[in-house]
Design a protein around this motif. Sequence first.
Motif, PDB file in Angstrom:
ATOM      1  N   UNK A  60       0.834  -1.310   0.159  1.00  0.00           N
ATOM      2  CA  UNK A  60       0.044  -0.008   0.085  1.00  0.00           C
ATOM      3  C   UNK A  60       0.940   1.140   0.102  1.00  0.00           C
ATOM      4  N   UNK A  79       0.759  12.034   1.995  1.00  0.00           N
ATOM      5  CA  UNK A  79       1.788  11.000   1.659  1.00  0.00           C
ATOM      6  C   UNK A  79       2.302  11.187   0.078  1.00  0.00           C
TER       7      UNK A  79
ATOM      8  N   UNK B  43      -7.609   9.415   2.606  1.00  0.00           N
ATOM      9  CA  UNK B  43      -6.308   8.780   3.242  1.00  0.00           C
ATOM     10  C   UNK B  43      -6.001   7.340   2.229  1.00  0.00           C
ATOM     11  N   UNK B  45      -5.778   8.019  -0.855  1.00  0.00           N
ATOM     12  CA  UNK B  45      -4.811   8.388  -2.076  1.00  0.00           C
ATOM     13  C   UNK B  45      -3.450   7.695  -1.876  1.00  0.00           C
ATOM     14  N   UNK B  46      -2.743   7.243  -2.941  1.00  0.00           N
ATOM     15  CA  UNK B  46      -1.639   6.706  -3.037  1.00  0.00           C
ATOM     16  C   UNK B  46      -1.391   5.206  -2.665  1.00  0.00           C
ATOM     17  N   UNK B  47      -2.519   4.753  -1.928  1.00  0.00           N
ATOM     18  CA  UNK B  47      -2.279   3.297  -1.355  1.00  0.00           C
ATOM     19  C   UNK B  47      -2.727   2.281  -2.297  1.00  0.00           C
TER      20      UNK B  47
END
Lengths: 371, 98
Positions: A60, A79, B43, B45-47
């Motif tokens: 992830x 992030x 949260x 996003x990007x995972x």
Amino acid sequence: MSNVRVLVGTKKGAFVLKSDGKRQKWEVNGPFFAGWEMYHLKGSAADPNRLYASQSSGWFGQLIQRSNDGGKTWDAVDNKFVYDGVPGTHQWYDGTPHPWEFKRVWHVEPSLTDPDTVYAGVEDAALFRTTDGGKSWHEMAGLRGHGSGPKWSPGAGGLGLHTILLDSKNAGRMYIAISAAGAFRTDDAGTTWKPINQGLRSQYIPDPTAEVGHCVHRIAMHPSRPNVLFMQKHWDVMRTDDCGESWQEVSGNLPTDFGFPIDVHAHEPNTVYVVPIKSDSEHFPLDGKLQVYRSRSGGNEWEALTNGLPQRDCYVNVLREAMAVDKLDKCGIYFGTTGGQVYASSDAGDTWAPIVRDLPAVLSVEVQTLS
Amino acid sequence: MIRVELPYHLRNLANVGAEVQVDVSGEVTQRAVLDALEASYPVLRGTIRDHLTLQRRPFLRFFACEQDLSHDSPDTPLPESVARGKDPFMVVGAIAGG
């Protein structure tokens, strides 16, 4: 009375260990972010309840967590780590060009004065900064812009920027270290950087004294004496007295000078700690004996500290981020192992005891001394 | 409503149960569903997808209706039963040890 809070990052979550100033009885809280790799956690010197944590996963990706209450609750912040401009290439293990690719954050370093400003050292090596508490991150592009980036190559663990040292006496000065590029210094708050590797000698690169390419494992500094740095290189323990302009070997009588962490006593700038590891091929202590070595002379003369540490059948490793000191008197020394133990000494290393024995493999240890 | 099934760690991250529901206006594609999911749960996003390229992260797969849709174009319409909310769009962590 002072308290101590130990922030432990592991392969499968984070733990917060708390004790009073006696450091005999410990409360273990966690796991936080269970199942995630927690590369590093660190608190702000300007606001000790403000913590930052690097949370990552092969599945992830990367997250950054922030706590405003000393680790009781956490919130994910931004992030998005995007290199400035066209990232270009660094050297791959075989010397061929390889594109720069963001993988994870190895180290978070809060500013000494502003809890909303944090530096992040990442893999592939670069330095990022937030000035809004983690809502956005921007690369400090001067580091990779130095020009030597195409010659940087990864260590066995990747091309990671792992050490960030802020000079409390000179706001413009900062040191960083990269495996395997070496150490760099800025004197203008990150706009420009210079490699500071003169005196390092590394047999695993074509030119052993090259300007860059050295596998620096960790650098430590005492805040009262920021011109003096101690380095645990892949092999060799080194010291500089001139802000990295030149390094001298201070391995002295160490039984092996391979290792990962290095740290400095909170009140004695010339007292240094390392954990000798057998070799780069065998990442465990010599003869199955876990020993911290202490020099009270700034290197060269070292003594083994073994009281309370396993002296047989011990084959753990101690990683570069996994040692820290508190500011109490006597100074407390802490380190974590890949076997999941966190050891503490409340008497500057003379005696040791485990705080916990069976955590996941420990990646990082940081300590906060709270009043 | 589109049903989206999330893996364990993303459920915890988003503080939701095994399945969430998102609204998609227009054609129901992977891209539209993931856009809606990330809008509802920033949260994430990007995972699941890379921030910049929006490509699926390498260790994740997309399943629905007993089909592996991981390598379909993100703009290919999802099966009708997903679009109708009968079957979930599943984000699945690849089995990769550890």
